[in-house]
Design an enzyme around this catalytic site. Structure first.
Site, PDB file in Angstrom:
ATOM      1  N   ALA A 175     -19.809 -26.612  23.589  1.00  0.00           N
ATOM      2  CA  ALA A 175     -21.196 -26.273  23.937  1.00  0.00           C
ATOM      3  C   ALA A 175     -21.323 -25.950  25.419  1.00  0.00           C
ATOM      4  CB  ALA A 175     -22.136 -27.418  23.554  1.00  0.00           C
ATOM      5  N   ASP A 176     -20.618 -26.686  26.264  1.00  0.00           N
ATOM      6  CA  ASP A 176     -20.658 -26.422  27.700  1.00  0.00           C
ATOM      7  C   ASP A 176     -20.111 -25.035  28.029  1.00  0.00           C
ATOM      8  OD1 ASP A 176     -21.847 -28.699  28.732  1.00  0.00           O
ATOM      9  OD2 ASP A 176     -19.967 -29.776  28.998  1.00  0.00           O
ATOM     10  N   VAL A 177     -18.945 -24.723  27.482  1.00  0.00           N
ATOM     11  CA  VAL A 177     -18.307 -23.445  27.805  1.00  0.00           C
ATOM     12  C   VAL A 177     -19.149 -22.278  27.295  1.00  0.00           C
ATOM     13  CG1 VAL A 177     -16.298 -21.984  27.325  1.00  0.00           C
ATOM     14  CG2 VAL A 177     -15.971 -24.376  27.963  1.00  0.00           C
ATOM     15  N   GLY A 180     -22.133 -21.810  29.539  1.00  0.00           N
ATOM     16  CA  GLY A 180     -21.757 -21.128  30.763  1.00  0.00           C
ATOM     17  C   GLY A 180     -21.622 -19.631  30.577  1.00  0.00           C
TER      18      GLY A 180
END
Length: 390
Positions: A175-177, A180
């Site tokens: 989810a973070d990547v 981003g």
């Protein structure tokens, strides 16, 4: 190389951990000047998320993964002096990226509403767990919990009724990547829009929104049918056979994407009759009769080694591949040919190994040429160049 596409764009980066830094590393690789604002004496939390550590350095591999090409400026934005310096720097910047809690920058006069009055052309990107509004807006959000809340872990792992079954997170911060990447994409769109309107915008990105957004075909499987998809291990909900199979010495991935590939595959494994069987003659039928087909494929696939199957199936145009560990990934001849392992000079370690940006323009990978910065490495340089301060 000719000028990079974002040359001349300057980004003030108030983000830390992964989603924001992943966004700004992408912008730096594309040619933007990224000024990373960090807390004195501590810096980005991920600098300390080790081991492993870079040799002869206290830089954690986690930090190194998402901060290439940036300039680190150590500054206490909680102090009045820090706030005034940051506002002065902002006069020279096009984009601000932050991932503070909702409203967390307002007390410093660094929220979008305050800055818009002073700099209407500013592109301001906020990254949070749940967005700027809604019942969860004040909650902190972390990748692992977002993978669970956003449905990904209901799709990942073995079925509950199998040994080892149950929810499993993806092995990287999915989810973070993705957040981003969406953030950098949105910033590029906002830069283009500003060329037409001369105005900036407030980009509101939520980890939960992104996780739901990238449910892709599984999300539409549910919305179209009303049936809740279940965990299938390595199998595919819409294509059969499309999963991992045991071979004589390990495992391989088989990805039969259409009926003609299935016919060639059946001939190669010595079971041409399966391609004529009405239960398996089309992908729709194979999905419906998955439980009958798979046990018929397993015995012949265990008669040859993985390497032999990869060679034999490639010859007849049936997609397949190995299941590599990371050592095997970086030794793979295609990965090596494409230059996905990058090495840059580092002031403490001498050199640092990084992973290349996969984007290529005219055959050249778009990578920043400077390593992830030491804490405060560029403080004096940036303040002198932009604010004429010694």
């Amino acid at each position: 190389m000719p000028a990079k596409p974002l040359q001349g764009v300057r980004v003030l980066d108030l983000s830390r951990i992964l989603a924001g830094p992943w966004c700004t590393q992408q912008l730096a690789d594309l040619g933007a000047e990224v000024i990373k604002i960090e807390r004195p004496d501590q810096g980005d939390d991920t600098r300390h998320w080790g081991p492993p550590w870079l040799k002869n350095s206290q830089e954690a591999a986690y930090y190194l993964s998402c901060n290439r090409g940036k300039k680190s400026v150590a500054m206490d934005i909680a102090s009045e002096e820090g706030q005034q310096t940051l506002l002065a720097l902002l006069d020279h910047c096009d984009v601000l990226v932050e991932n503070f809690k909702v409203g967390g920058l307002k007390k410093y006069g660094l929220d979008y509403a305050s800055l818009k009055e002073k700099k209407p052309e500013l592109i301001y990107c906020s990254i949070t767990g749940f967005g700027q509004d809604g019942p969860y807006a004040q909650r902190a959000g972390y990748d692992f919990m977002i993978q669970g809340m956003g449905g990904l872990m209901s799709l990942t792992g073995l079925p509950d009724d199998q040994p080892g079954g149950g929810p499993v997170k993806v092995g990287v911060a999915f989810a973070d990547v993705f957040t981003g990447l969406y953030a950098s994409n949105a910033i590029l769109a906002a830069l283009f829009q500003r060329q037409q309107s001369s105005l900036g915008t407030h980009i509101d990105l939520s980890l939960l929104d992104v996780q739901v957004g990238v449910l892709a075909n599984q999300g539409l499987n549910y919305l179209t049918s009303g049936q809740v998809p279940q965990r299938l291990g390595n199998a595919h909900p819409n294509i059969v056979p499309y999963q991992a199979f045991a071979t004589a010495d390990g495992y391989m991935i088989l990805a039969v994407g259409n009926d003609s590939q299935f016919q060639r595959f059946c001939l190669e494994i010595g079971c041409p009759e399966l391609a004529e069987d009405q239960r398996f003659v089309s992908n729709q039928q194979r999905v419906a009769h998955r439980e009958q087909l798979l046990p018929l494929l397993e015995p012949p696939l265990q008669e040859r080694s993985t390497a032999q199957w990869l060679e034999d199936l490639e010859k007849i145009g049936v997609p397949c591949g190995p299941i590599n560990n990371l050592e095997e990934v970086f030794q793979d001849p295609q990965v090596k040919h494409r230059g996905m392992e990058l090495e840059l000079p580092h002031p403490q370690a001498g050199k640092v190994k990084l992973i290349s940006n996969p984007i290529r323009f005219d055959g050249e990978a778009l990578n920043s040429t400077s390593a992830p910065p030491l804490l405060g490495e560029h403080t004096q340089e940036v303040l002198k160049e932009l604010l004429n301060r010694e």
